[in-house]
Scaffold this motif. Structure first.
Motif, PDB file in Angstrom:
ATOM      1  N   UNK A 120       0.826  -1.182  -0.176  1.00 58.47           N
ATOM      2  CA  UNK A 120       0.031   0.038   0.070  1.00 58.47           C
ATOM      3  C   UNK A 120       0.729   1.215  -0.047  1.00 58.47           C
ATOM      4  N   UNK A 121       2.038   1.066   0.736  1.00 58.65           N
ATOM      5  CA  UNK A 121       2.796   2.578   0.707  1.00 58.65           C
ATOM      6  C   UNK A 121       3.322   2.951  -0.859  1.00 58.65           C
ATOM      7  N   UNK A 122       3.638   1.765  -1.655  1.00 58.47           N
ATOM      8  CA  UNK A 122       4.018   2.166  -3.096  1.00 58.47           C
ATOM      9  C   UNK A 122       2.613   2.516  -3.944  1.00 58.47           C
ATOM     10  N   UNK A 123       1.817   1.901  -3.478  1.00 55.55           N
ATOM     11  CA  UNK A 123       0.555   2.297  -4.322  1.00 55.55           C
ATOM     12  C   UNK A 123       0.044   3.717  -3.989  1.00 55.55           C
ATOM     13  N   UNK A 124       0.458   4.003  -2.745  1.00 51.66           N
ATOM     14  CA  UNK A 124       0.099   5.379  -2.217  1.00 51.66           C
ATOM     15  C   UNK A 124       1.119   6.458  -3.120  1.00 51.66           C
ATOM     16  N   UNK A 125       2.331   6.051  -3.238  1.00 54.41           N
ATOM     17  CA  UNK A 125       3.207   6.624  -3.934  1.00 54.41           C
ATOM     18  C   UNK A 125       2.746   7.020  -5.685  1.00 54.41           C
ATOM     19  N   UNK A 126       2.237   5.971  -6.106  1.00 55.32           N
ATOM     20  CA  UNK A 126       1.808   6.036  -7.599  1.00 55.32           C
ATOM     21  C   UNK A 126       0.625   6.936  -7.533  1.00 55.32           C
ATOM     22  N   UNK A 127      -0.236   7.065  -6.498  1.00 56.01           N
ATOM     23  CA  UNK A 127      -1.396   7.526  -6.512  1.00 56.01           C
ATOM     24  C   UNK A 127      -1.195   8.980  -6.464  1.00 56.01           C
ATOM     25  N   UNK A 128      -0.138   9.368  -5.513  1.00 56.81           N
ATOM     26  CA  UNK A 128       0.134  10.914  -5.529  1.00 56.81           C
ATOM     27  C   UNK A 128       0.532  11.446  -7.016  1.00 56.81           C
ATOM     28  N   UNK A 129       1.495  10.451  -7.493  1.00 57.98           N
ATOM     29  CA  UNK A 129       2.351  11.060  -8.836  1.00 57.98           C
ATOM     30  C   UNK A 129       0.857  11.215  -9.772  1.00 57.98           C
ATOM     31  N   UNK A 130      -0.117  10.326 -10.129  1.00 51.75           N
ATOM     32  CA  UNK A 130      -1.097  10.412 -10.748  1.00 51.75           C
ATOM     33  C   UNK A 130      -2.018  11.658 -10.542  1.00 51.75           C
ATOM     34  N   UNK A 131      -1.960  12.064  -9.115  1.00 53.00           N
ATOM     35  CA  UNK A 131      -2.819  13.112  -8.896  1.00 53.00           C
ATOM     36  C   UNK A 131      -2.066  14.365  -9.318  1.00 53.00           C
ATOM     37  N   UNK A 132      -0.738  14.442  -9.252  1.00 46.64           N
ATOM     38  CA  UNK A 132      -0.228  15.353  -9.646  1.00 46.64           C
ATOM     39  C   UNK A 132       0.217  15.796 -11.086  1.00 46.64           C
ATOM     40  N   UNK A 133      -0.276  14.777 -11.841  1.00 44.07           N
ATOM     41  CA  UNK A 133       0.236  14.771 -13.371  1.00 44.07           C
ATOM     42  C   UNK A 133      -1.033  14.956 -14.109  1.00 44.07           C
ATOM     43  N   UNK A 134      -0.872  15.865 -14.948  1.00 44.37           N
ATOM     44  CA  UNK A 134      -1.816  16.226 -16.098  1.00 44.37           C
ATOM     45  C   UNK A 134      -2.298  14.764 -16.840  1.00 44.37           C
ATOM     46  N   UNK A 135      -3.305  14.823 -17.355  1.00 42.33           N
ATOM     47  CA  UNK A 135      -3.905  13.685 -18.251  1.00 42.33           C
ATOM     48  C   UNK A 135      -3.425  13.573 -19.511  1.00 42.33           C
ATOM     49  N   UNK A 136      -2.566  15.108 -20.163  1.00 39.76           N
ATOM     50  CA  UNK A 136      -2.027  14.911 -21.103  1.00 39.76           C
ATOM     51  C   UNK A 136      -0.499  14.068 -20.956  1.00 39.76           C
TER      52      UNK A 136
ATOM     53  N   UNK B 244      -9.906   2.434  -1.339  1.00 36.16           N
ATOM     54  CA  UNK B 244      -8.540   1.861  -1.121  1.00 36.16           C
ATOM     55  C   UNK B 244      -7.424   2.722  -1.979  1.00 36.16           C
ATOM     56  N   UNK B 245      -6.440   2.884  -1.478  1.00 36.46           N
ATOM     57  CA  UNK B 245      -5.413   3.505  -2.434  1.00 36.46           C
ATOM     58  C   UNK B 245      -5.297   2.875  -3.760  1.00 36.46           C
ATOM     59  N   UNK B 246      -5.421   1.751  -3.992  1.00 37.78           N
ATOM     60  CA  UNK B 246      -5.524   0.948  -5.270  1.00 37.78           C
ATOM     61  C   UNK B 246      -6.606   1.237  -6.312  1.00 37.78           C
ATOM     62  N   UNK B 247      -7.810   1.334  -5.562  1.00 39.68           N
ATOM     63  CA  UNK B 247      -9.188   1.779  -6.194  1.00 39.68           C
ATOM     64  C   UNK B 247      -9.176   3.131  -6.622  1.00 39.68           C
ATOM     65  N   UNK B 248      -8.479   3.982  -5.808  1.00 43.37           N
ATOM     66  CA  UNK B 248      -8.462   5.413  -6.288  1.00 43.37           C
ATOM     67  C   UNK B 248      -7.323   5.474  -7.346  1.00 43.37           C
ATOM     68  N   UNK B 249      -6.268   4.687  -7.349  1.00 47.43           N
ATOM     69  CA  UNK B 249      -5.268   4.906  -8.239  1.00 47.43           C
ATOM     70  C   UNK B 249      -5.782   4.360  -9.688  1.00 47.43           C
ATOM     71  N   UNK B 250      -6.590   3.263  -9.698  1.00 46.97           N
ATOM     72  CA  UNK B 250      -7.192   2.898 -10.893  1.00 46.97           C
ATOM     73  C   UNK B 250      -8.279   3.716 -11.534  1.00 46.97           C
ATOM     74  N   UNK B 251      -8.975   4.532 -10.590  1.00 44.00           N
ATOM     75  CA  UNK B 251      -9.840   5.330 -10.873  1.00 44.00           C
ATOM     76  C   UNK B 251      -9.366   6.711 -11.566  1.00 44.00           C
ATOM     77  N   UNK B 252      -8.277   7.122 -10.927  1.00 44.27           N
ATOM     78  CA  UNK B 252      -7.691   8.294 -11.536  1.00 44.27           C
ATOM     79  C   UNK B 252      -6.779   7.991 -12.843  1.00 44.27           C
ATOM     80  N   UNK B 253      -6.897   6.633 -13.249  1.00 43.95           N
ATOM     81  CA  UNK B 253      -5.981   6.391 -14.272  1.00 43.95           C
ATOM     82  C   UNK B 253      -7.132   5.924 -15.227  1.00 43.95           C
ATOM     83  N   UNK B 254      -8.251   6.208 -15.044  1.00 38.83           N
ATOM     84  CA  UNK B 254      -9.239   5.893 -16.005  1.00 38.83           C
ATOM     85  C   UNK B 254      -9.882   4.733 -15.964  1.00 38.83           C
TER      86      UNK B 254
END
Length: 214
Positions: A135-151, A182-192
């Protein structure tokens, strides 16, 4: 966000590749044709993409993008075509050869985590395979996606107007109606992607889901 170090990120990526290899070794032929969560790709395509990405160097990426006229989708399609063997067993064997590679396109190192987790679920969810990701590394990936433009492949715009709250770590992001998962569910969501096995909850979940599905 702070740049995670090679010594932190690559062992996680390598472990995820090994876990995926293990999960796919007993996959029957029809499983390779199952539609993945990644739009337009089946399971076989996603594995071929992971091989292609693992082989891509920084300078190689620049050269490839020039050949594809800077069309990311075209470059990805060419990479899948190159690495996808007719026999899935051959593709899986090739995947086994790149497990410890540390090559990467010219992008933030956290993209390697995003790729490992999101594409791992692109494959596992439709196949009904469950993995307990760190989960700690999933959270790192999620933070990156949240800070990065869809482009650039991120999810910053998708998350705008919502408070995203991870239920398995202390990550809370944004403002607006709350969306919990979960961090994973949110990561998937912000990744479409939509994690049908672990649906998001909270007063903003329905509206957030509509935004993903547009």
């Amino acid at each position: 966000m702070d740049s995670p170090s090679n010594s932190v990120i690559w062992p996680v990526v390598h472990a995820e590749r090994r876990a995926l290899l293990h999960d796919l070794r007993s996959l029957p032929a029809e499983g390779w044709r199952v539609t993945s969560l990644c739009e337009g790709w089946d399971v076989h395509d996603v594995v071929a993409h992971l091989i292609d990405s693992a082989k891509t160097t920084r300078w190689g990426f620049v050269r490839r993008m020039a050949l594809a006229r800077f069309d990311f989708d075209e470059d990805n399609a060419r990479g899948v075509s190159k690495e996808r063997e007719e026999n899935p067993a051959a593709t899986l064997s090739a995947f086994g050869e790149i497990l410890d590679f540390t090559r990467t396109p010219p992008a933030h190192l956290a993209t390697r985590l995003v790729e490992a987790f999101v594409h791992g679920e692109d494959i596992r969810v439709p196949l009904g395979i469950v993995r307990d990701y760190p989960v700690e590394h999933v959270a790192t990936a999620l933070r990156y996606q949240l800070a990065t433009s869809a482009k650039l492949g991120g999810g910053r715009e998708l998350a705008q107007g919502f408070t995203l709250a991870a239920t398995d770590t202390d990550l809370v992001h944004g403002s607006g109606p709350e969306v919990r998962g979960s961090a994973l569910s949110l990561l998937l969501a912000v990744s479409g992607r939509v994690d049908t096995r672990n649906p998001l909850t909270g007063p903003g979940a329905a509206s957030f889901g509509d935004q993903i599905n547009r």
